[in-house]
Design a protein around this motif. Structure first.
Motif, PDB file in Angstrom:
ATOM      1  N   MET A 259      18.632  15.575  60.083  1.00 49.08           N
ATOM      2  CA  MET A 259      19.911  14.944  59.715  1.00 49.08           C
ATOM      3  C   MET A 259      19.902  14.593  58.235  1.00 49.08           C
ATOM      4  SD  MET A 259      21.615  11.437  61.211  1.00 49.08           S
ATOM      5  CE  MET A 259      23.103  10.789  60.475  1.00 49.08           C
ATOM      6  N   SER A 260      20.964  14.948  57.530  1.00 49.73           N
ATOM      7  CA  SER A 260      21.049  14.692  56.107  1.00 49.73           C
ATOM      8  C   SER A 260      21.779  13.375  55.847  1.00 49.73           C
ATOM      9  CB  SER A 260      21.785  15.843  55.411  1.00 49.73           C
ATOM     10  OG  SER A 260      21.888  15.602  54.030  1.00 49.73           O
ATOM     11  N   HIS A 261      21.311  12.650  54.858  1.00 53.18           N
ATOM     12  CA  HIS A 261      21.928  11.386  54.459  1.00 53.18           C
ATOM     13  C   HIS A 261      22.500  11.573  53.050  1.00 53.18           C
ATOM     14  CE1 HIS A 261      20.033   9.121  57.815  1.00 53.18           C
ATOM     15  NE2 HIS A 261      19.123  10.082  57.683  1.00 53.18           N
ATOM     16  N   SER A 262      23.720  11.060  52.830  1.00 50.69           N
ATOM     17  CA  SER A 262      24.403  11.360  51.570  1.00 50.69           C
ATOM     18  C   SER A 262      25.187  10.163  51.065  1.00 50.69           C
ATOM     19  CB  SER A 262      25.337  12.566  51.759  1.00 50.69           C
ATOM     20  OG  SER A 262      26.031  12.853  50.570  1.00 50.69           O
ATOM     21  N   ARG A 263      25.266  10.032  49.730  1.00 53.13           N
ATOM     22  CA  ARG A 263      26.129   9.054  49.065  1.00 53.13           C
ATOM     23  C   ARG A 263      26.736   9.726  47.839  1.00 53.13           C
ATOM     24  NH1 ARG A 263      25.324   3.614  50.297  1.00 53.13           N
ATOM     25  NH2 ARG A 263      27.307   3.348  49.197  1.00 53.13           N
ATOM     26  N   THR A 264      27.889   9.237  47.444  1.00 55.34           N
ATOM     27  CA  THR A 264      28.580   9.783  46.269  1.00 55.34           C
ATOM     28  C   THR A 264      28.447   8.810  45.107  1.00 55.34           C
ATOM     29  OG1 THR A 264      30.174  10.965  47.650  1.00 55.34           O
ATOM     30  CG2 THR A 264      30.778  10.599  45.349  1.00 55.34           C
ATOM     31  N   VAL A 265      28.089   9.334  43.928  1.00 60.29           N
ATOM     32  CA  VAL A 265      27.937   8.502  42.734  1.00 60.29           C
ATOM     33  C   VAL A 265      28.837   9.021  41.628  1.00 60.29           C
ATOM     34  CG1 VAL A 265      25.559   7.882  43.302  1.00 60.29           C
ATOM     35  CG2 VAL A 265      25.995   9.840  41.813  1.00 60.29           C
ATOM     36  N   GLU A 266      29.114   8.139  40.676  1.00 59.34           N
ATOM     37  CA  GLU A 266      29.934   8.493  39.514  1.00 59.34           C
ATOM     38  C   GLU A 266      29.159   8.174  38.238  1.00 59.34           C
ATOM     39  OE1 GLU A 266      34.481   7.655  40.855  1.00 59.34           O
ATOM     40  OE2 GLU A 266      33.194   5.883  40.648  1.00 59.34           O
ATOM     41  N   ILE A 267      29.303   9.037  37.244  1.00 58.77           N
ATOM     42  CA  ILE A 267      28.672   8.838  35.934  1.00 58.77           C
ATOM     43  C   ILE A 267      29.714   9.151  34.881  1.00 58.77           C
ATOM     44  CG2 ILE A 267      26.626   9.335  34.534  1.00 58.77           C
ATOM     45  CD1 ILE A 267      25.566  10.903  37.007  1.00 58.77           C
TER      46      ILE A 267
ATOM     47  N   VAL B  31      26.803   4.881  39.192  1.00 64.22           N
ATOM     48  CA  VAL B  31      27.204   3.830  40.131  1.00 64.22           C
ATOM     49  C   VAL B  31      27.761   4.490  41.387  1.00 64.22           C
ATOM     50  CG1 VAL B  31      27.695   2.082  38.383  1.00 64.22           C
ATOM     51  CG2 VAL B  31      29.490   3.661  39.059  1.00 64.22           C
ATOM     52  N   LEU B  32      27.633   3.804  42.505  1.00 71.77           N
ATOM     53  CA  LEU B  32      28.191   4.316  43.743  1.00 71.77           C
ATOM     54  C   LEU B  32      29.711   4.369  43.651  1.00 71.77           C
ATOM     55  CD1 LEU B  32      26.045   2.349  46.344  1.00 71.77           C
ATOM     56  CD2 LEU B  32      25.853   4.778  45.789  1.00 71.77           C
ATOM     57  N   GLU B  33      30.289   5.388  44.263  1.00 72.28           N
ATOM     58  CA  GLU B  33      31.740   5.494  44.294  1.00 72.28           C
ATOM     59  C   GLU B  33      32.313   4.289  45.041  1.00 72.28           C
ATOM     60  OE1 GLU B  33      34.886   9.085  45.172  1.00 72.28           O
ATOM     61  OE2 GLU B  33      33.339   8.689  46.669  1.00 72.28           O
ATOM     62  N   ASN B  34      33.398   3.737  44.487  1.00 71.15           N
ATOM     63  CA  ASN B  34      34.038   2.551  45.066  1.00 71.15           C
ATOM     64  C   ASN B  34      33.023   1.432  45.315  1.00 71.15           C
ATOM     65  OD1 ASN B  34      36.557   3.942  45.244  1.00 71.15           O
ATOM     66  ND2 ASN B  34      35.848   4.923  47.126  1.00 71.15           N
ATOM     67  N   PRO B  35      32.365   0.958  44.252  1.00 69.15           N
ATOM     68  CA  PRO B  35      31.323  -0.065  44.438  1.00 69.15           C
ATOM     69  C   PRO B  35      31.896  -1.373  44.967  1.00 69.15           C
ATOM     70  CG  PRO B  35      31.885   0.158  42.115  1.00 69.15           C
ATOM     71  CD  PRO B  35      32.595   1.269  42.831  1.00 69.15           C
ATOM     72  N   THR B  36      31.071  -2.077  45.706  1.00 72.01           N
ATOM     73  CA  THR B  36      31.450  -3.391  46.228  1.00 72.01           C
ATOM     74  C   THR B  36      30.824  -4.481  45.371  1.00 72.01           C
ATOM     75  OG1 THR B  36      29.559  -3.336  47.728  1.00 72.01           O
ATOM     76  CG2 THR B  36      31.663  -2.522  48.580  1.00 72.01           C
ATOM     77  N   ASP B  37      31.267  -5.710  45.574  1.00 78.20           N
ATOM     78  CA  ASP B  37      30.709  -6.840  44.823  1.00 78.20           C
ATOM     79  C   ASP B  37      29.194  -6.910  45.003  1.00 78.20           C
ATOM     80  OD1 ASP B  37      33.116  -7.598  43.829  1.00 78.20           O
ATOM     81  OD2 ASP B  37      33.212  -9.533  44.863  1.00 78.20           O
ATOM     82  N   VAL B  38      28.532  -7.426  43.973  1.00 83.41           N
ATOM     83  CA  VAL B  38      27.094  -7.589  44.023  1.00 83.41           C
ATOM     84  C   VAL B  38      26.713  -8.510  45.182  1.00 83.41           C
ATOM     85  CG1 VAL B  38      27.131  -9.545  42.414  1.00 83.41           C
ATOM     86  CG2 VAL B  38      25.047  -8.182  42.656  1.00 83.41           C
ATOM     87  N   GLU B  39      25.624  -8.177  45.858  1.00 81.21           N
ATOM     88  CA  GLU B  39      25.137  -9.018  46.954  1.00 81.21           C
ATOM     89  C   GLU B  39      24.223 -10.099  46.389  1.00 81.21           C
ATOM     90  OE1 GLU B  39      22.407  -8.733  51.013  1.00 81.21           O
ATOM     91  OE2 GLU B  39      23.184  -6.902  50.082  1.00 81.21           O
ATOM     92  N   LEU B  40      24.550 -11.351  46.645  1.00 80.73           N
ATOM     93  CA  LEU B  40      23.797 -12.481  46.118  1.00 80.73           C
ATOM     94  C   LEU B  40      23.122 -13.240  47.251  1.00 80.73           C
ATOM     95  CD1 LEU B  40      26.489 -13.828  43.616  1.00 80.73           C
ATOM     96  CD2 LEU B  40      24.537 -12.348  43.084  1.00 80.73           C
ATOM     97  N   VAL B  41      21.852 -13.588  47.034  1.00 80.99           N
ATOM     98  CA  VAL B  41      21.093 -14.356  48.020  1.00 80.99           C
ATOM     99  C   VAL B  41      20.459 -15.541  47.293  1.00 80.99           C
ATOM    100  CG1 VAL B  41      19.172 -14.344  49.648  1.00 80.99           C
ATOM    101  CG2 VAL B  41      20.633 -12.315  49.424  1.00 80.99           C
ATOM    102  N   ALA B  42      20.556 -16.728  47.892  1.00 82.15           N
ATOM    103  CA  ALA B  42      19.998 -17.928  47.262  1.00 82.15           C
ATOM    104  C   ALA B  42      18.473 -17.880  47.263  1.00 82.15           C
ATOM    105  CB  ALA B  42      20.476 -19.168  47.998  1.00 82.15           C
ATOM    106  N   ALA B  43      17.880 -18.232  46.117  1.00 88.91           N
ATOM    107  CA  ALA B  43      16.422 -18.299  46.037  1.00 88.91           C
ATOM    108  C   ALA B  43      15.920 -19.373  47.003  1.00 88.91           C
ATOM    109  CB  ALA B  43      15.986 -18.622  44.613  1.00 88.91           C
TER     110      ALA B  43
END
Length: 429
Positions: free
Chosen positions: A1-9, A75-87
């Protein structure tokens, strides 16, 4: 099975070699790509754009490829907000925290891209939702030992955009984009002239010149020339170690550097004790500034740094004698002091010191112009490989480089003064 993502430059990705690096990274890591759209910028001020689907046989390989592409500005196509985790605690970061590069970086927060302040490699990326001056979101870097409990730390690379410096369309002179090549056969005099011109331009524009110097600068006889540059106002910050300062102060007190007369190359009787006698004299005086004020020290680089209020950081090491009272012996405190200097610098001269220059190089953004000079080509290569996009590397004797640089800088200053005088005379006439 192939795994794929689209990126933009996008950007000047052809002449900067970005596309070549991205294609190579995908193939080297065992993946494949399909270019879905490629718009070539055909004019100097028009950027190119590429969208491509990246595939791999397993999620782990795909993630490794995406990480490498991210480092090159994708960057990934249609990027989402950065994921933040509390230290979870002081000095503890969440698993999968994002480790920064030294390139200009942005984070996507609440739908807006925010510039990351004080960018530096190998740091955590912190976001404060209302940390800006007007209550706006703020993003900045922290070294791991400075992370505090509940800091919001960016994880992975989603919602983060890296902007590697691109090749300038105009000629870059000595500081051409990613020049990085190291050769002892490079035409040194013309290169030193270009470095001298850059020092003058930075200084005249009110910029900041930082010098990172090793003991060999003094031992080779180049200390007088460096002191001249300090006196003339071409050095704003000096980062060095206990050894450099001790050699320089010993020369002022005894005319020797590590027991050797720099002019005659002779070793006076008991000269090997001069460095420890020097340290004891400075301790007795209460420090370098006090020794200058008391007239104990009357020449040299450290003397000129005191007289001209140059920001000076002496970072200690385990092998230091003494050390001088001005030497910072706490490693973390020394790192933080160097970090403050590095982030203010517009150009950095790294002169005959590997370990100290690497420490400074770790703190520098990739956009800071860097000059690295050492007689050992391996030293120059290691320093330039740390990622500056505007770097000059020279394999040459530091005892020749610094005096020649000072001559060209001060020669240009004199020529500029003469030109200004001539213009004044013409206008008066």
């Amino acid at each position: 099975m192939s795994h794929s993502r689209t990126v933009e430059i996008e950007g000047h990705i052809i002449d900067s070699g970005t596309m070549q690096r991205c294609f190579g990274a995908v193939m080297d890591l065992g993946g494949s790509f399909d270019v879905e759209q490629f718009d070539v910028g055909k004019h100097e001020d028009v950027e190119s754009y590429c969208r491509m689907a990246v595939s791999a046989d397993d999620p782990e390989t795909l993630q490794a490829i995406l990480h490498e592409l991210h480092q090159n500005g994708a960057v990934l196509e249609n990027p989402t907000d950065v994921e933040l985790v509390a230290a979870p605690a002081d000095k503890v970061v969440p698993p999968n925290f994002y480790s920064t590069t030294n390139h200009p970086t942005e984070v996507l927060y609440d739908g807006e891209w925010i510039d990351v302040e004080r960018i530096e490699m190998d740091c955590a990326l912190i976001v404060e939702p209302d940390g800006g001056p007007d209550g706006d979101p703020r993003a900045y870097t922290k070294v791991l030992n400075a992370v505090e409990e509940d800091d919001l730390v960016a994880t992975d690379q989603s919602g983060i955009r890296v902007n590697p410096p691109e090749r300038p369309r105009s000629g870059g002179g000595a500081f051409g984009f990613m020049q990085g090549g190291v050769s002892s056969e490079r035409p040194s005099e013309s290169t030193i002239r270009e470095v001298a011109e850059e020092l003058r331009e930075v200084t005249e524009a009110g910029g900041n010149v930082m010098v990172v110097a090793g003991p060999a600068v003094i031992h080779s006889g180049a200390g007088d020339a460096l002191a001249e540059l300090v006196e003339a106002g071409y050095v704003d910050a000096l980062s060095a170690g206990n050894g450099f300062a001790t050699h320089d102060l010993e020369r002022s007190l005894y005319g020797t550097s590590l027991g050797m007369d720099v002019e005659t190359l002779e070793h006076p009787r008991k000269g090997h004790k001069h460095h420890i006698w020097t340290i004891s004299e400075i301790i007795r005086a209460g420090g370098i500034e006090a020794a200058v004020e008391d007239g104990i020290i009357g020449e040299g680089v450290m003397y000129q740094c005191v007289q001209n209020d140059v920001d000076t950081v002496l970072a200690g090491s385990i092998r230091d004698d003494g050390p001088l009272p001005d030497t910072i012996t706490d490693a973390v405190e020394a790192q933080n002091a160097i970090r403050d200097q590095a982030h203010d610098a517009d150009i950095v001269l790294m002169l005959a010191t590997l370990l100290h220059s690497v420490a400074v190089g770790n703190c520098l953004p990739s956009t800071t112009k860097t000059v690295c000079v050492d007689i050992n080509p391996a030293t120059v290569t290691q320093l330039l490989d740390r990622g500056s996009a505007q770097a000059v590397g020279m394999v040459t004797d530091i005892g020749t480089f610094v005096p020649t640089l000072a001559e060209f800088v001060l020669e240009g200053e004199e020529a500029g003064a003469n030109d200004e005088a001539a213009i004044t005379e013409d206008s008066d006439a």
